[in-house]
Design an enzyme around this catalytic site. Structure first.
Site, PDB file in Angstrom:
ATOM      1  N   SER A   3      -9.517 -19.131  32.124  1.00 53.08           N
ATOM      2  CA  SER A   3     -10.610 -18.619  32.187  1.00 53.08           C
ATOM      3  C   SER A   3     -11.786 -19.199  32.374  1.00 53.08           C
ATOM      4  O   SER A   3     -13.021 -18.587  32.305  1.00 53.08           O
ATOM      5  CB  SER A   3     -10.809 -17.629  31.034  1.00 53.08           C
ATOM      6  OG  SER A   3      -9.907 -16.667  30.898  1.00 53.08           O
TER       7      SER A   3
ATOM      8  N   SER B 229     -12.052  -8.917  28.541  1.00 48.45           N
ATOM      9  CA  SER B 229     -10.821  -8.077  29.514  1.00 48.45           C
ATOM     10  C   SER B 229     -10.815  -9.052  30.664  1.00 48.45           C
ATOM     11  O   SER B 229     -12.071  -9.045  31.474  1.00 48.45           O
ATOM     12  CB  SER B 229     -11.230  -6.825  29.959  1.00 48.45           C
ATOM     13  OG  SER B 229     -10.253  -6.251  30.886  1.00 48.45           O
TER      14      SER B 229
ATOM     15  N   ARG C  90     -19.585 -18.465  27.580  1.00 48.82           N
ATOM     16  CA  ARG C  90     -19.577 -18.565  25.941  1.00 48.82           C
ATOM     17  C   ARG C  90     -20.626 -19.222  25.462  1.00 48.82           C
ATOM     18  O   ARG C  90     -21.129 -20.548  26.118  1.00 48.82           O
ATOM     19  CB  ARG C  90     -18.224 -18.921  25.660  1.00 48.82           C
ATOM     20  CG  ARG C  90     -17.267 -17.910  26.048  1.00 48.82           C
ATOM     21  CD  ARG C  90     -15.879 -18.661  25.253  1.00 48.82           C
ATOM     22  NE  ARG C  90     -14.700 -17.777  25.559  1.00 48.82           N
ATOM     23  CZ  ARG C  90     -14.402 -16.778  25.153  1.00 48.82           C
ATOM     24  NH1 ARG C  90     -15.136 -16.231  24.233  1.00 48.82           N
ATOM     25  NH2 ARG C  90     -13.305 -16.088  25.707  1.00 48.82           N
TER      26      ARG C  90
ATOM     27  N   THR D  40     -13.753 -21.234  27.587  1.00 48.74           N
ATOM     28  CA  THR D  40     -12.297 -21.700  27.156  1.00 48.74           C
ATOM     29  C   THR D  40     -11.331 -21.196  28.048  1.00 48.74           C
ATOM     30  O   THR D  40     -11.806 -20.131  28.925  1.00 48.74           O
ATOM     31  CB  THR D  40     -12.008 -21.106  25.707  1.00 48.74           C
ATOM     32  OG1 THR D  40     -12.578 -19.860  25.708  1.00 48.74           O
ATOM     33  CG2 THR D  40     -12.559 -22.291  24.655  1.00 48.74           C
TER      34      THR D  40
ATOM     35  N   ASN E  64       0.179 -20.940  24.126  1.00 47.74           N
ATOM     36  CA  ASN E  64       0.780 -20.045  23.052  1.00 47.74           C
ATOM     37  C   ASN E  64       1.206 -20.886  22.019  1.00 47.74           C
ATOM     38  O   ASN E  64       2.129 -20.771  21.228  1.00 47.74           O
ATOM     39  CB  ASN E  64       2.060 -19.254  23.780  1.00 47.74           C
ATOM     40  CG  ASN E  64       2.630 -18.045  22.968  1.00 47.74           C
ATOM     41  OD1 ASN E  64       1.695 -17.431  22.671  1.00 47.74           O
ATOM     42  ND2 ASN E  64       4.047 -18.168  22.824  1.00 47.74           N
TER      43      ASN E  64
HETATM   44  S1  HEL Z   1      -7.153 -15.536  27.018  1.00 50.54           S
HETATM   45  C1  HEL Z   1      -8.529 -16.212  26.091  1.00 50.54           C
HETATM   46  C2  HEL Z   1      -9.031 -17.135  27.272  1.00 50.54           C
HETATM   47  N1  HEL Z   1      -8.764 -16.673  28.301  1.00 50.54           N
HETATM   48  C3  HEL Z   1      -8.116 -15.209  28.390  1.00 50.54           C
HETATM   49  C4  HEL Z   1      -7.191 -15.879  29.471  1.00 50.54           C
HETATM   50  C5  HEL Z   1      -8.138 -16.919  29.466  1.00 50.54           C
HETATM   51  N2  HEL Z   1      -5.906 -15.898  29.600  1.00 50.54           N
HETATM   52  C6  HEL Z   1      -5.066 -14.942  29.469  1.00 50.54           C
HETATM   53  O1  HEL Z   1      -5.384 -13.574  29.627  1.00 50.54           O
HETATM   54  C7  HEL Z   1      -3.632 -15.401  29.619  1.00 50.54           C
HETATM   55  C8  HEL Z   1      -3.082 -14.571  28.359  1.00 50.54           C
HETATM   56  C9  HEL Z   1      -1.606 -15.050  28.038  1.00 50.54           C
HETATM   57  C10 HEL Z   1      -1.381 -16.634  27.713  1.00 50.54           C
HETATM   58  C11 HEL Z   1      -0.005 -16.760  27.487  1.00 50.54           C
HETATM   59  C12 HEL Z   1      -0.260 -18.189  26.692  1.00 50.54           C
HETATM   60  O2  HEL Z   1      -0.767 -18.674  25.608  1.00 50.54           O
HETATM   61  O3  HEL Z   1       0.113 -19.165  27.676  1.00 50.54           O
HETATM   62  N3  HEL Z   1      -0.067 -15.939  25.860  1.00 50.54           N
HETATM   63  C13 HEL Z   1       0.991 -15.041  25.686  1.00 50.54           C
HETATM   64  O4  HEL Z   1       1.645 -14.676  26.648  1.00 50.54           O
HETATM   65  C14 HEL Z   1       0.917 -14.476  24.561  1.00 50.54           C
HETATM   66  N4  HEL Z   1       1.991 -13.330  24.437  1.00 50.54           N
HETATM   67  C15 HEL Z   1      -9.534 -15.250  25.561  1.00 50.54           C
HETATM   68  C16 HEL Z   1      -7.726 -17.005  25.019  1.00 50.54           C
HETATM   69  C17 HEL Z   1     -10.570 -17.418  26.723  1.00 50.54           C
HETATM   70  O5  HEL Z   1     -10.548 -18.543  25.977  1.00 50.54           O
HETATM   71  O6  HEL Z   1     -11.485 -16.982  27.680  1.00 50.54           O
HETATM   72  O7  HEL Z   1      -7.931 -18.187  29.945  1.00 50.54           O
END
Ligand code: HEL
Length: 406
Positions: free
Chosen positions: A98, A196, A321, A335, A363
């Site tokens: 992101s 989102s 952010r 992030t 994850n």
């Molecule tokens: S999530 C966050 C971060 N952003 C958002 C975006 C990004 N990434 C995603 O939406 C991926 C979500 C799945 C990631 C996956 C993993 O950890 O690899 N996790 C899962 O599948 C959990 N079930 C808000 C943290 C941000 O910091 O903006 O990048």
């Protein structure tokens, strides 16, 4: 394991601003005057300690780079590739997730500067019929206040199967938006911050509609070329990271299960919300340039820095952010969490000090929280040692309610 201090810097002095408390209804007040020259010296040993902790907690590798007015601090621990055992280093490219959102926002704010887009106009004015509510504006989308449901919540409810189902898939942006629209909106437009990915897919559609070019072309012409970012690529729907790169290892939900090499994927599920590749050097160059006002007019940078509360010590602007650190300093950036890669990319208010850090796993909330401490080492120096371990982050802190600024 490597560590280097290139050119001795002239970072002097320390300012320990008291923590600014935020009224519940507004973004916490920004720390005044947190310019690089007034910050405590970055703590390289502390930074290395944070990276080592991330390794103990399951990251195969981790690295960080601080740029401060000509001084470069670099450190890296662990491996880029678990098979070959090659050590990770700051020359390795990686997926920034992101942090891509900041690039996308910059392109749109340049279009505002060019009078091709109005922040307070309805998205549907530019993309007729796309959204079910004419009240959703460009500003709402860029500040995560549209209420558009995040389709990735469903997509990745189960981590590894969710990822494998989309690893090679190619979506149109409209297909992603349609996935979101199958679910009710999370709030009325403008009411609250609710993170989102859908918002930044819509932002990418706006870029393509208003310029007549792909987001790749616009990133290239407006940011990558002017800043000579040699490690930054948008290869969608390609699946490979070009050149020397870190592999990314996804942590399965089941404790003890083997890490999954998630390096190769289309990232089509994210596109303009998260598919860029970069390096610690390029991220520092990008954020410094942005905060120094080199990428947009001063007026549009000011718009990017209009804050909405985003939970705890976080606020959100437009694709940007803000985090208020334990030493009272505010830092600005984004992030990223994409399968196999956690990224932190932040800079001081004047853009003169920047930090980019990467752990090649995801994850793993423990590693994510640990990597957050790279910000303290980079911007608060040794002064925050006593507070280490106190801060926590998790994906759901993004779901904190707040109130609109307009
Ligand atoms: S999530 C966050 C971060 N952003 C958002 C975006 C990004 N990434 C995603 O939406 C991926 C979500 C799945 C990631 C996956 C993993 O950890 O690899 N996790 C899962 O599948 C959990 N079930 C808000 C943290 C941000 O910091 O903006 O990048």
């Amino acid at each position: 394991m490597t560590s280097a201090r290139v050119r001795t810097g002239t970072v002097v002095g320390a300012v320990l601003l008291s923590l600014l408390s935020a009224p519940a209804h507004a973004a916490p007040r920004e720390a005044p005057g947190a310019e690089a020259g007034a910050l405590p010296e970055a703590d390289l040993a502390g930074l290395r300690g944070v990276l080592r902790a991330a390794l103990r907690q399951g990251a195969p590798g981790a690295m960080a780079r601080v740029d401060d007015r000509g001084t470069v601090l670099k450190t890296a621990v662990g491996v880029a590739n678990r098979k070959s055992g090659r050590a990770i280093g700051n020359a390795d490219r990686f997926r920034i997730g992101s942090v891509t959102k900041t690039f996308t926002a910059v392109v749109l704010l340049q279009l505002v500067d060019e009078k091709k887009l109005k922040l307070d106009a309805s998205v549907n004015r530019y993309l007729p019929g796309l959204l079910p509510d004419n009240r959703i504006t460009v500003r709402h989308v860029l500040s995560h206040r549209s209420g558009l449901y995040d389709y990735t919540n469903d997509m990745f409810a189960s981590t590894v199967p969710g990822f494998e189902a989309v690893r090679k898939k190619v979506f149109t942006p409209r297909q992603l938006v349609n996935r979101s629209l199958r679910r009710p909106r999370t709030n009325t437009p403008g009411a609250v911050y609710s993170y989102s990915n859908t918002n930044f897919v819509v932002a990418g559609m706006l870029v393509e509609k208003l310029t007549g070019h792909s987001v790749r072309t616009e990133y290239q012409n407006r940011i990558i070329k002017p800043l000579t970012l040699r490690d930054t690529f948008y290869v969608h729907p390609g699946t490979k990271i070009p050149g020397r790169h870190a592999h990314g290892y996804l942590t399965p939900d089941r404790a003890g299960a083997a890490l999954v090499d998630a390096t190769n994927q289309t990232v089509s599920w994210a596109q303009s919300a998260g598919a860029l590749i970069s390096s610690t050097r390029d991220l520092n160059t990008f954020l410094s340039a942005l905060l120094r006002g080199e990428l947009t007019s001063a007026a549009q940078l000011k718009q990017m820095r209009r804050w909405v509360p985003a939970g705890g010590v976080q606020s959100y602007g437009l694709g940007l952010r803000r985090r208020d650190l334990s030493c009272g300093v505010s830092v600005y950036g984004h992030t990223g969490a994409v399968q196999g890669f956690y990224t932190y990319a932040f800079a001081s208010k004047d853009g003169k000090r920047s930090l980019a850090a990467l752990a090649n796993t995801s994850n793993n909330g423990t590693v994510l929280n640990t990597m957050l401490r790279t910000l303290d080492s980079a911007f608060c120096g040794k002064s925050t040692k006593a507070l280490r371990g106190a801060a926590t982050v998790e994906r759901h802190e993004d779901m904190a309610p707040g109130i609109t600024l307009d």
